[in-house]
Design a protein around this motif. Structure first.
Motif, PDB file in Angstrom:
ATOM      1  N   GLN A   1       9.294  -9.383  -9.399  1.00 34.89           N
ATOM      2  CA  GLN A   1       9.173  -9.428  -7.934  1.00 34.89           C
ATOM      3  C   GLN A   1       9.420  -8.050  -7.329  1.00 34.89           C
ATOM      4  O   GLN A   1       8.674  -7.597  -6.450  1.00 34.89           O
ATOM      5  CB  GLN A   1      10.185 -10.437  -7.382  1.00 34.89           C
ATOM      6  CG  GLN A   1      10.112 -10.629  -5.872  1.00 34.89           C
ATOM      7  CD  GLN A   1      11.172 -11.613  -5.390  1.00 34.89           C
ATOM      8  OE1 GLN A   1      11.614 -12.493  -6.126  1.00 34.89           O
ATOM      9  NE2 GLN A   1      11.606 -11.453  -4.157  1.00 34.89           N
TER      10      GLN A   1
ATOM     11  N   THR B   1       6.540  -5.721  -5.473  1.00 32.34           N
ATOM     12  CA  THR B   1       6.769  -5.307  -4.084  1.00 32.34           C
ATOM     13  C   THR B   1       6.615  -3.799  -3.935  1.00 32.34           C
ATOM     14  O   THR B   1       5.935  -3.307  -3.025  1.00 32.34           O
ATOM     15  CB  THR B   1       8.178  -5.731  -3.627  1.00 32.34           C
ATOM     16  OG1 THR B   1       8.309  -7.151  -3.743  1.00 32.34           O
ATOM     17  CG2 THR B   1       8.433  -5.316  -2.185  1.00 32.34           C
TER      18      THR B   1
ATOM     19  N   ALA C   1       2.936  -2.857  -4.468  1.00 31.33           N
ATOM     20  CA  ALA C   1       2.115  -3.236  -3.309  1.00 31.33           C
ATOM     21  C   ALA C   1       2.279  -2.228  -2.178  1.00 31.33           C
ATOM     22  O   ALA C   1       1.296  -1.817  -1.541  1.00 31.33           O
ATOM     23  CB  ALA C   1       2.500  -4.632  -2.828  1.00 31.33           C
TER      24      ALA C   1
ATOM     25  N   ASP D   1      -5.824 -18.074  -4.966  1.00 33.85           N
ATOM     26  CA  ASP D   1      -4.605 -17.397  -4.483  1.00 33.85           C
ATOM     27  C   ASP D   1      -5.003 -16.207  -3.605  1.00 33.85           C
ATOM     28  O   ASP D   1      -5.269 -15.106  -4.107  1.00 33.85           O
ATOM     29  CB  ASP D   1      -3.762 -16.927  -5.674  1.00 33.85           C
ATOM     30  CG  ASP D   1      -2.361 -16.487  -5.256  1.00 33.85           C
ATOM     31  OD1 ASP D   1      -2.186 -16.049  -4.106  1.00 33.85           O
ATOM     32  OD2 ASP D   1      -1.435 -16.576  -6.089  1.00 33.85           O
ATOM     33  N   GLU D   2      -5.023 -16.422  -2.290  1.00 32.44           N
ATOM     34  CA  GLU D   2      -5.429 -15.361  -1.359  1.00 32.44           C
ATOM     35  C   GLU D   2      -4.460 -14.184  -1.375  1.00 32.44           C
ATOM     36  O   GLU D   2      -4.858 -13.024  -1.247  1.00 32.44           O
ATOM     37  CB  GLU D   2      -5.534 -15.920   0.071  1.00 32.44           C
ATOM     38  CG  GLU D   2      -6.753 -16.790   0.298  1.00 32.44           C
ATOM     39  CD  GLU D   2      -6.932 -17.160   1.764  1.00 32.44           C
ATOM     40  OE1 GLU D   2      -6.522 -16.363   2.627  1.00 32.44           O
ATOM     41  OE2 GLU D   2      -7.465 -18.249   2.041  1.00 32.44           O
ATOM     42  N   ARG D   3      -3.159 -14.491  -1.514  1.00 32.78           N
ATOM     43  CA  ARG D   3      -2.163 -13.406  -1.509  1.00 32.78           C
ATOM     44  C   ARG D   3      -2.359 -12.477  -2.705  1.00 32.78           C
ATOM     45  O   ARG D   3      -2.198 -11.268  -2.597  1.00 32.78           O
ATOM     46  CB  ARG D   3      -0.752 -13.993  -1.521  1.00 32.78           C
ATOM     47  CG  ARG D   3      -0.384 -14.669  -0.204  1.00 32.78           C
ATOM     48  CD  ARG D   3       1.050 -15.150  -0.221  1.00 32.78           C
ATOM     49  NE  ARG D   3       1.982 -14.058  -0.317  1.00 32.78           N
ATOM     50  CZ  ARG D   3       3.302 -14.193  -0.440  1.00 32.78           C
ATOM     51  NH1 ARG D   3       3.834 -15.403  -0.489  1.00 32.78           N
ATOM     52  NH2 ARG D   3       4.091 -13.148  -0.513  1.00 32.78           N
ATOM     53  N   GLU D   4      -2.704 -13.064  -3.835  1.00 32.83           N
ATOM     54  CA  GLU D   4      -2.952 -12.246  -5.028  1.00 32.83           C
ATOM     55  C   GLU D   4      -4.181 -11.362  -4.819  1.00 32.83           C
ATOM     56  O   GLU D   4      -4.200 -10.195  -5.225  1.00 32.83           O
ATOM     57  CB  GLU D   4      -3.147 -13.157  -6.242  1.00 32.83           C
ATOM     58  CG  GLU D   4      -3.269 -12.428  -7.558  1.00 32.83           C
ATOM     59  CD  GLU D   4      -1.953 -11.831  -8.055  1.00 32.83           C
ATOM     60  OE1 GLU D   4      -1.993 -11.090  -9.049  1.00 32.83           O
ATOM     61  OE2 GLU D   4      -0.890 -12.089  -7.443  1.00 32.83           O
TER      62      GLU D   4
ATOM     63  N   GLU E   1      -5.269 -10.268  -1.884  1.00 35.71           N
ATOM     64  CA  GLU E   1      -4.848  -9.209  -0.958  1.00 35.71           C
ATOM     65  C   GLU E   1      -4.133  -8.084  -1.694  1.00 35.71           C
ATOM     66  O   GLU E   1      -4.346  -6.900  -1.426  1.00 35.71           O
ATOM     67  CB  GLU E   1      -3.919  -9.789   0.118  1.00 35.71           C
ATOM     68  CG  GLU E   1      -4.629 -10.538   1.216  1.00 35.71           C
ATOM     69  CD  GLU E   1      -3.665 -10.968   2.312  1.00 35.71           C
ATOM     70  OE1 GLU E   1      -3.555 -10.245   3.316  1.00 35.71           O
ATOM     71  OE2 GLU E   1      -3.020 -12.024   2.144  1.00 35.71           O
ATOM     72  N   PHE E   2      -3.268  -8.470  -2.641  1.00 33.92           N
ATOM     73  CA  PHE E   2      -2.535  -7.492  -3.442  1.00 33.92           C
ATOM     74  C   PHE E   2      -3.508  -6.593  -4.208  1.00 33.92           C
ATOM     75  O   PHE E   2      -3.379  -5.363  -4.217  1.00 33.92           O
ATOM     76  CB  PHE E   2      -1.596  -8.237  -4.402  1.00 33.92           C
ATOM     77  CG  PHE E   2      -0.950  -7.374  -5.445  1.00 33.92           C
ATOM     78  CD1 PHE E   2       0.093  -6.532  -5.120  1.00 33.92           C
ATOM     79  CD2 PHE E   2      -1.389  -7.409  -6.765  1.00 33.92           C
ATOM     80  CE1 PHE E   2       0.695  -5.735  -6.087  1.00 33.92           C
ATOM     81  CE2 PHE E   2      -0.793  -6.624  -7.737  1.00 33.92           C
ATOM     82  CZ  PHE E   2       0.249  -5.778  -7.395  1.00 33.92           C
TER      83      PHE E   2
ATOM     84  N   LEU F   1     -10.945 -10.849   3.756  1.00 31.64           N
ATOM     85  CA  LEU F   1      -9.806 -10.041   3.310  1.00 31.64           C
ATOM     86  C   LEU F   1     -10.198  -8.581   3.100  1.00 31.64           C
ATOM     87  O   LEU F   1      -9.467  -7.669   3.496  1.00 31.64           O
ATOM     88  CB  LEU F   1      -9.218 -10.622   2.023  1.00 31.64           C
ATOM     89  CG  LEU F   1      -8.577 -12.016   2.153  1.00 31.64           C
ATOM     90  CD1 LEU F   1      -8.141 -12.535   0.797  1.00 31.64           C
ATOM     91  CD2 LEU F   1      -7.398 -11.979   3.108  1.00 31.64           C
TER      92      LEU F   1
END
Length: 672
Positions: A377, A381, A384, A479-482, A484-485, A527
Motif C-alpha cells: 500500500q 501510494t 502513484a 477496476d477503474e481505480r487500477e 486510473e493508477f 478516464l
C-alpha cells in the motif's frame, strides 16, 4: 557573653578554643554569619590548635548545610577526621544537637557516596578564599577521595553502629582503596545481620566474581533476582572498576543466553530478562546485544511497549541499527501501528534486506500478510504520486520502491506483488525487464487482467494503441481505480490518443448494440480524457441502454458542471437527457426542474428534444402531478411556475384548470 568577655581580655589564653565555642553558641542561636566568621578565624589562625581546628571544621561544616554547600560540608568533616578521628566523634556528640545530627549524618553519607561515584559538583575557585582553595586541593590530591571517604564512613559507623548505609559506604571505600579482602569481610558480617539486603548482596556478588568464585557469585545474584530489586546495582556501577563491571556484564549475559537456549517458559524468560538488566546496568546503561535480546524477550512476553523502549535506546545511539529497526517495526506491526511499522521496516530494508526478510518470514501467516499489504500500500501510494506528478528525477525514491518491490516478491509469491514489481520497473524505464518478469511470473499467455494491463502500458510505449485499448477496456470494467493508477504511466499525448481510440471503438460497439463491451471502452475514454464531457455523454448513453440509470446520472451531473464551455444547444440537450434519466429513477420533481432549465435556455430546442423522448403528453402529466403537489402544500408560487412551463410544452387541460385555480387563490389572497 562569657566567650565575648574572655576574648576581650588582654591575655589571649585559649583564644582559638574560645572562638570555636563562641561559633557554636552563635550557631545554636541561628546566627550563622557570626558563627562562620568565628570558625573561619580558628581555621585561618597562624598557629592553629588541632583540637580547636577540629571543632571549627565541624562547626563550619554544619553551617554550610544551611547554605546548601553539601560537598564542602563533607570536605570539612573529612579534614577533621584526618586530623583526629576520636576528637571529631567527640565534637559531634558534644556540640551537634540531636535534632541536627540526623540530617548531618545523611548529608555525609550521600556526599561520600557521590565522591566515590565521581559525581562531585564543579565549584569555581573564584568563590573560595585562599585558605579554602588550599584546603580543596589538599583534600582532592592527598585523599584522592577513597581514603578520605573511608575515614568519613568510619566516623559515621562510630556515630551509629547499626546504620547499614554507613557500613556499605565504608566497604565501598575499602574496595576503591584496593582492600578487597577487608571489604569482603565487612560485607559478609553485614549480610549475617541482614540476609535480605539487596545492596549488600549485589556488592558481594561482584566481589565473588572478581575473586573467581563464579558459582557463589551466581547464587547471590539469583537471590537478588528473586527479590526483584535490579535497581540495587545502579549506585554500585559508579564505584566499581571498569574491569569488574565488564566481568559482571559478561557473566550476566552468558547466564541469560544459557537460560534462553535451554528453556522457553515465561518464568525462564523473566529470569533471563533480569540477568540482561544486570548486564546492561554493568555496561553503564547501554549494551547493544543485551538490549536487543531483552527487547525480544519482552516481545515474547507480550510486553510490546517495554520492548520498544529497549529498541529506542539502541536507536538513540545507533540510528542505523538494522536489528533494532526491524525489531521495532515488527512490534509496531503487532500493535497495528501501520505508519510506524512501515517506516521502520523500510529503513531497515534499505540498510540490510538480508536481515529483515527472514525476520518477516518468521512471522505467522497473518502477520506476514498484514505487513506485506502495508508495504504494498505504501509503495503504490508513493509510486502513484510520483507518476501523477511525472517527477521521475527522484532517483532515490525509485530505488527505494524497487527495494520494497524486490523484498515483497521474496516474501510472498502472490500476483499483486509481482505486478507491483513490474510497475516499478516500468516507472524506472526498464520496459524489457518488466515484460520478462511478467511473462516469467504469469506465463506467456498472461491470463491475469492486471498483468495484461501492464503489458498494455508497454505496448503504448511502442505505439500499439488499439491493442493497448482492448486490454485497458477489460480492466476498466473490473477496476477503474487500477486503470486510473496505470494511466499515470502515460504522458498527456498518449492519454489523449488513447481516449480518442477508445471512444471510437466504443461508438462502433454501440452501433452493433454490444453495450456491455462498449462500456469498458467508454470508461477508458472518460478516464484517459480526464472526464471530457463528450466521453461522459457517450458513456451515460451506453449506461442508459444497460438500464444503469444511477451511474448515467452521475456522468450527466459531471457534464452539467462543465457547461461553461458548451454551446446552447448542447446545454439544452444535456438538461433534457438528465431529465429523462431522473424520470427513469422516479425522481419526477428533479426531472421537472431539469426540463424547466432547458426551456428557460431555449424553448424551441427543448421542445424538439422532448419530442424525441419522453414526449409532450407524458411530460405534461408529470408537470401537472408536481404542480398539483405544490398546490396542495399551498406553495402557490412554485405551483404557478411549474404550471406555466408545463403549458409551454403542451396545452394540457388539467394544467389549464390548475392554472385557473391558482388565479382564484391569488385573487382571494389579494382581496384579503
Amino acid at each position: 557573653d562569657i566567650c565575648n568577655h574572655l576574648l576581650a581580655a588582654e591575655q589571649k589564653t585559649y583564644y582559638n578554643t574560645l572562638l570555636a565555642l563562641r561559633g557554636f553558641c552563635s550557631l545554636h542561636a541561628h546566627d550563622h554569619q557570626q558563627a562562620l566568621q568565628d570558625f573561619q578565624k580558628v581555621i585561618e589562625h597562624d598557629s592553629p590548635h588541632p583540637s580547636s581546628c577540629i571543632k571549627a571544621l565541624c562547626g563550619r561544616g554544619l553551617t554550610r548545610i544551611s547554605g546548601g554547600s553539601l560537598y564542602l560540608t563533607a570536605l570539612d568533616y573529612i579534614t577533621a577526621c584526618q586530623l583526629k578521628l576520636e576528637e571529631t566523634i567527640f565534637t559531634i556528640k558534644s556540640y551537634v544537637p540531636w535534632n541536627q545530627r540526623g540530617l548531618l549524618l545523611k548529608v555525609l553519607q550521600e556526599e561520600g557516596q557521590k565522591m566515590l561515584q565521581k559525581k562531585r559538583l564543579c565549584y569555581s575557585p573564584q568563590h573560595f578564599s585562599l585558605e579554602m582553595i588550599f584546603l580543596f586541593f589538599f583534600i582532592f590530591f592527598s585523599s584522592r577521595d577513597a581514603p578520605g571517604v573511608h575515614q568519613l564512613a568510619s566516623l559515621l559507623v562510630e556515630l551509629d553502629t547499626s546504620d547499614e548505609a554507613s557500613q556499605v559506604l565504608c566497604a565501598d571505600a575499602l574496595y576503591q582503596m584496593g582492600c578487597v579482602e577487608e571489604a569482603h569481610k565487612l560485607l559478609l558480617l553485614m549480610l549475617s545481620r541482614n540476609p535480605q539486603s539487596s545492596p549488600i548482596l549485589a556488592r558481594l556478588t561482584l566481589l565473588q566474581l572478581k575473586k573467581g568464585f563464579t558459582y557463589d557469585g551466581n547464587q547471590l545474584l539469583k537471590k537478588v533476582i528473586r527479590m526483584g530489586d535490579t535497581s540495587c546495582l545502579l549506585p554500585i556501577m559508579g564505584i566499581f572498576q571498569d574491569e569488574d563491571r565488564k566481568l559482571m556484564q559478561t557473566h550476566c549475559q552468558f547466564r541469560a543466553l544459557t537460560i534462553l537456549k535451554n528453556k522457553q517458559e515465561d518464568a525462564d524468560i523473566k529470569e533471563a530478562i533480569a540477568y540482561l538488566s544486570f548486564a546492561i546496568i554493568a555496561a553503564g546503561g547501554y549494551a547493544e546485544d543485551c538490549l536487543l535480546i531483552r527487547a525480544r524477550c519482552y516481545r515474547r512476553l507480550g510486553q510490546k511497549k517495554t520492548a520498544i523502549f529497549d529498541f529506542n535506546a539502541i536507536l538513540r545511539e545507533d540510528p542505523r541499527n538494522v536489528q533494532a529497526l526491524s525489531g521495532r517495526g515488527l512490534i509496531y506491526l503487532a500493535l497495528k501501528q501501520q505508519k510506524e511499522a512501515v517506516q521502520d521496516l523500510i529503513s531497515a530494508l534499505k540498510l540490510e534486506a538480508g536481515v529483515v526478510i527472514p525476520a518477516i518470514l518468521s512471522l505467522k501467516p497473518e502477520g506476514q500478510g498484514l505487513i506485506t499489504q502495508w508495504l504494498l500500500q505504501h509503495g503504490r501510494t508513493v509510486l502513484a504520486e510520483l507518476m501523477a506528478t511525472k517527477d521521475l528525477s527522484k532517483e532515490e525514491t525509485l530505488r527505494d520502491l524497487l527495494m520494497i518491490a524486490t523484498a515483497l516478491i521474496k516474501i510472498c509469491k502472490d500476483s499483486q506483488y509481482h505486478i507491483f514489481y513490474a510497475d516499478v520497473l516500468i516507472a524506472n524505464g526498464r520496459y524489457d525487464e518488466a515484460l520478462d518478469h511478467l511473462q516469467e511470473a504469469f506465463g506467456h499467455s498472461l491470463a491475469n487482467d492486471f498483468a495484461c494491463a501492464r503489458v498494455a502500458v508497454l505496448q503504448l510505449k511502442r505505439k500499439n494503441v488499439s491493442v493497448a485499448a482492448h486490454s485497458f477496456s477489460i480492466l476498466a470494467k473490473r477496476d477503474e481505480r487500477e486503470l486510473e493508477f496505470l494511466l499515470n504511466f502515460l504522458d498527456a499525448k498518449q492519454q489523449q490518443h488513447l481516449s480518442q481510440v477508445a471512444a471510437q471503438e466504443g461508438k462502433v460497439l454501440t452501433e452493433d448494440r454490444r453495450y456491455e463491451k462498449a462500456l469498458g471502452y467508454y470508461t477508458l475514454a472518460v478516464l484517459a480524457g480526464k472526464d471530457n464531457p463528450r466521453y461522459l455523454r457517450q458513456r451515460a448513453a451506453c449506461l442508459t441502454q444497460l438500464k444503469k440509470y444511477d451511474k448515467a446520472l452521475k456522468d450527466m451531473e459531471k457534464v452539467t458542471q462543465k457547461h461553461s464551455c458548451s454551446s446552447l444547444k448542447t446545454r439544452v440537450e444535456d438538461h433534457c437527457s438528465k431529465g429523462r434519466l431522473l424520470l427513469s429513477v422516479a425522481e419526477e420533481e428533479a426531472a421537472v426542474k431539469q426540463y424547466m432549465e432547458a426551456l428557460q435556455l431555449d424553448e424551441s430546442l427543448a421542445l424538439c428534444s422532448i419530442m424525441n423522448g419522453p414526449g409532450r403528453e407524458i411530460l405534461t402529466k408529470t408537470f401537472h402531478k408536481i404542480a398539483q403537489s405544490h398546490f396542495d402544500k399551498q406553495h402557490y408560487e412554485e405551483a404557478w411556475k411549474i404550471t406555466d412551463y408545463g403549458l409551454k410544452i403542451d396545452k394540457n387541460t388539467e394544467l389549464k384548470k390548475l392554472k385557473m385555480r391558482l388565479k382564484r387563490e391569488a385573487l382571494s389572497c389579494s382581496i384579503h
